[in-house]
Design a protein around this motif. Structure first.
Motif, short mmCIF file in Angstrom:
data_model
loop_
_atom_site.label_atom_id
_atom_site.label_comp_id
_atom_site.label_asym_id
_atom_site.label_seq_id
_atom_site.Cartn_x
_atom_site.Cartn_y
_atom_site.Cartn_z
N ASN A 37 0.75 -1.12 0.04
CA ASN A 37 0.24 0.24 0.16
C ASN A 37 1.15 1.26 -0.23
OD1 ASN A 37 -2.17 -1.02 0.79
ND2 ASN A 37 -1.48 -2.14 2.70
N PHE A 38 2.24 1.71 -0.93
CA PHE A 38 3.09 2.19 -1.35
C PHE A 38 1.71 3.89 -1.45
CE2 PHE A 38 7.34 2.45 -1.70
CZ PHE A 38 7.47 4.19 -2.13
N PRO A 39 2.06 4.71 -0.30
CA PRO A 39 1.50 6.01 -0.31
C PRO A 39 1.78 6.46 -1.86
CG PRO A 39 2.07 5.85 2.01
CD PRO A 39 2.29 4.57 0.55
N ASP A 40 0.76 7.36 -2.70
CA ASP A 40 1.09 7.68 -3.90
C ASP A 40 1.98 8.79 -3.52
OD1 ASP A 40 -0.06 6.15 -5.14
OD2 ASP A 40 -2.02 7.84 -5.53
N LYS A 41 2.23 9.99 -2.36
CA LYS A 41 2.48 10.93 -2.11
C LYS A 41 3.87 10.92 -1.79
CE LYS A 41 1.70 11.34 2.77
NZ LYS A 41 0.63 12.88 3.86
N LEU A 42 4.41 9.78 -1.40
CA LEU A 42 5.70 9.13 -1.37
C LEU A 42 6.48 8.51 -2.25
CD1 LEU A 42 5.52 7.33 2.48
CD2 LEU A 42 6.44 9.94 1.77
N LEU A 43 5.31 8.24 -2.89
CA LEU A 43 5.88 7.11 -4.32
C LEU A 43 6.39 8.00 -4.91
CD1 LEU A 43 5.94 4.28 -5.74
CD2 LEU A 43 3.48 4.81 -6.57
N ASP A 44 5.28 9.32 -5.20
CA ASP A 44 6.02 10.23 -6.14
C ASP A 44 7.45 10.91 -6.10
OD1 ASP A 44 3.46 10.43 -7.50
OD2 ASP A 44 2.06 11.62 -6.54
N ARG A 45 7.49 11.21 -4.46
CA ARG A 45 9.63 11.46 -4.54
C ARG A 45 10.03 10.11 -5.26
NH1 ARG A 45 7.83 12.78 1.72
NH2 ARG A 45 6.20 14.59 1.51
N LEU A 46 9.89 9.49 -5.61
CA LEU A 46 10.73 8.06 -6.01
C LEU A 46 11.27 8.56 -7.42
CD1 LEU A 46 9.83 5.48 -3.95
CD2 LEU A 46 11.86 6.83 -3.58
N PRO A 47 12.23 8.60 -7.84
CA PRO A 47 12.64 8.59 -9.78
C PRO A 47 11.71 7.63 -10.09
CG PRO A 47 14.84 7.46 -8.29
CD PRO A 47 13.67 7.34 -7.48
N ASP A 48 11.22 7.99 -11.68
CA ASP A 48 10.82 6.73 -12.53
C ASP A 48 11.01 5.71 -12.50
OD1 ASP A 48 9.57 9.78 -13.32
OD2 ASP A 48 10.95 9.57 -15.13
N SER A 49 12.33 5.34 -12.40
CA SER A 49 12.63 3.45 -12.85
C SER A 49 12.23 2.89 -11.29
CB SER A 49 14.31 3.91 -12.39
OG SER A 49 14.89 4.47 -11.74
N ALA A 50 11.55 3.76 -10.32
CA ALA A 50 11.49 3.30 -8.92
C ALA A 50 9.89 3.20 -9.68
CB ALA A 50 12.01 3.85 -7.58
N ARG A 51 9.66 4.35 -9.57
CA ARG A 51 7.75 4.59 -9.87
C ARG A 51 7.21 3.14 -10.76
NH1 ARG A 51 8.34 9.84 -9.65
NH2 ARG A 51 7.76 9.75 -11.94
N MET A 52 8.43 2.74 -11.80
CA MET A 52 7.94 1.59 -13.35
C MET A 52 8.26 0.78 -11.74
SD MET A 52 9.66 3.40 -15.94
CE MET A 52 9.40 2.36 -17.12
N LEU A 53 9.14 0.66 -11.33
CA LEU A 53 9.51 -0.98 -10.66
C LEU A 53 8.82 -1.07 -9.32
CD1 LEU A 53 11.76 -3.09 -11.19
CD2 LEU A 53 12.98 -1.98 -8.58
N TRP A 54 7.81 -0.65 -9.12
CA TRP A 54 6.65 -1.06 -8.02
C TRP A 54 5.62 -1.21 -8.77
CZ3 TRP A 54 1.83 1.38 -6.24
CH2 TRP A 54 2.05 0.71 -5.18
N ARG A 55 5.06 -0.40 -9.70
CA ARG A 55 4.25 -0.84 -10.22
C ARG A 55 3.51 -1.69 -10.60
NH1 ARG A 55 1.07 3.77 -8.88
NH2 ARG A 55 2.18 5.64 -8.80
N GLU A 56 4.92 -2.12 -11.52
CA GLU A 56 4.75 -3.40 -12.22
C GLU A 56 5.16 -4.59 -11.20
OE1 GLU A 56 7.35 -6.94 -14.37
OE2 GLU A 56 8.33 -5.92 -12.56
N TYR A 57 5.85 -4.56 -10.18
CA TYR A 57 5.38 -5.77 -9.01
C TYR A 57 3.38 -5.31 -8.48
CZ TYR A 57 4.65 -7.21 -4.19
OH TYR A 57 4.30 -8.16 -2.84
#
Length: 377
Positions: A37-57
């Motif tokens: 349940n990664f909060p969007d406001k914290l996820l948005d602070r990560l680089p694009d590569s990290a967001r893509m990796l988590w969304r694939e998970y």
């Protein structure tokens, strides 16, 4: 999924340093909940590569690249004999867990139990003077002989001398790396790392396997060195050095900080002098450290009846060389044929036992020490 796997996956995300990791856990409660349940406001602070990796998970779960990497990393650790410790588990060192934003994970080669023993960090310059190297080895040997684990960074210079001093005394020592535990740095100290592990110590890092040594890793490494330890001994350090950073971090972590003073003409003494001005305790012998640590060292080192305790041959030779007159370290070296490092270690042991005292420029026997000159001893 267990907390260790979830923590591995979170720490794999680019930009997820210890600060953001603990901010995330403060929001979500634990690593498993944070991963799911990664909060969007914290996820948005990560680089694009990290967001893509988590969304694939999020879409693929156990079939994702993130989950596959975590499973492979655990398998690699098992194959290499590397233990993973997750902050919050019982095996994680309790003193390190008390610092602000501790490492979420520790990779451990060797004896993880060494991380739970009372530790003293010994740090200093890579290009230390001969006197600095001798001091590091002698203090580390004496402290290790008193039951402390010696913690340092496996670097050239003071760090390596401190590790070797602990090994020579038959004690445990812990090396904290700024690289993965399978990527020893510097390579010149690979054999030393092997000796540390073989002797019951440990080589540790918070970085994943395969991580190369990079400049940005070493301040993080330094906070672990101080965080594991009851106190930090600064042997030699320039005004701008990693060792000085370690000492400052120790003060921030409410650890004891000790510094050995040096010549005003030695640039490597300036960092020690600055730390003394900033609140570090000036030390000349291991007995000074013992006093600051509530007598633990002195209780461990001093026999109840020193006059009745037989001395090792090297110490007996020193007592005989001292005789009734003060002697300098150079005179003692000439009289006994010993090198400065081993002589200083033996003198520290005699001083802790109350048999020798220091004078300006030398040493002399105390009344108890002079009793060893009598024939019955």
């Amino acid at each position: 999924m267990d907390a260790l796997t979830a923590t591995l996956m979170l720490c794999r995300l680019d930009g997820m340093g210890p600060g953001r990791y603990w901010q995330l856990l403060e929001h979500c409660g634990d690593a498993v909940a944070a991963l799911h349940n990664f909060p969007d406001k914290l996820l948005d602070r990560l680089p694009d590569s990290a967001r893509m990796l988590w969304r694939e998970y999020e879409r693929r779960g156990a079939a994702s690249a993130l989950a596959a990497w975590a499973a492979a990393e655990r398998a690699r650790c098992a194959d290499a004999g590397v233990q993973l410790l997750c902050c919050g588990d019982g095996g994680y060192p309790s003193l390190l867990a008390q610092i602000s934003r501790p490492p979420p994970l520790l990779y451990v080669r060797g004896n993880a139990d060494a991380l739970h023993l009372p530790q003293i960090a010994v740090v200093g310059a890579r290009r230390a003077s001969r006197a600095g190297l001798d001091n590091a080895r002698a203090f580390a040997a004496d402290l290790a002989g008193a039951g402390f684990t010696i913690t340092s960074g496996l670097a050239l210079g003071v760090d390596a001398s401190a590790h070797r001093g602990a090994l020579q005394a038959g004690g445990a020592t812990v090396a904290v790396l700024g690289s993965g535990v399978d990527k020893l740095y510097p390579r010149r100290n690979a054999a030393l790392a092997g000796e540390i592990i073989a002797s019951g110590g440990a080589v540790i890092s918070e970085l994943p396997l395969g991580s190369a040594a990079e400049a940005a890793h070493f301040p993080r490494r330094n906070r672990i060195i101080s965080g594991l330890s009851l106190g930090v001994l600064l042997v030699e350090a320039a005004l701008r050095s990693g060792s000085l950073i370690t000492a400052r971090l120790a003060l921030e972590q409410n650890r004891e900080v000790f510094a050995i003073p040096g010549s005003i003409h030695n640039p490597l003494a300036r960092g020690c002098h600055k730390m003394i001005r900033d609140g570090a305790a000036l030390v000349e012998t291991s007995a000074d450290i013992a006093g600051q640590l509530g007598g633990l060292l002195s209780v461990a080192s001093v026999p109840q009846d020193a006059a009745a305790a037989p001395l090792p041959p090297e110490q007996r030779a020193l007592v005989a060389a001292l005789g009734g007159d003060p002697r300098s370290i150079e005179q003692l070296a000439a009289d006994t044929g010993g090198d400065a490092g081993s002589l200083m270690a033996a003198l520290l042991q005699l001083e802790l036992a109350g048999l020798v005292e220091t004078l300006p420029g030398g040493y002399q026997l105390t009344r108890r020490g002079a009793a060893y000159l009598e024939p019955q001893h």
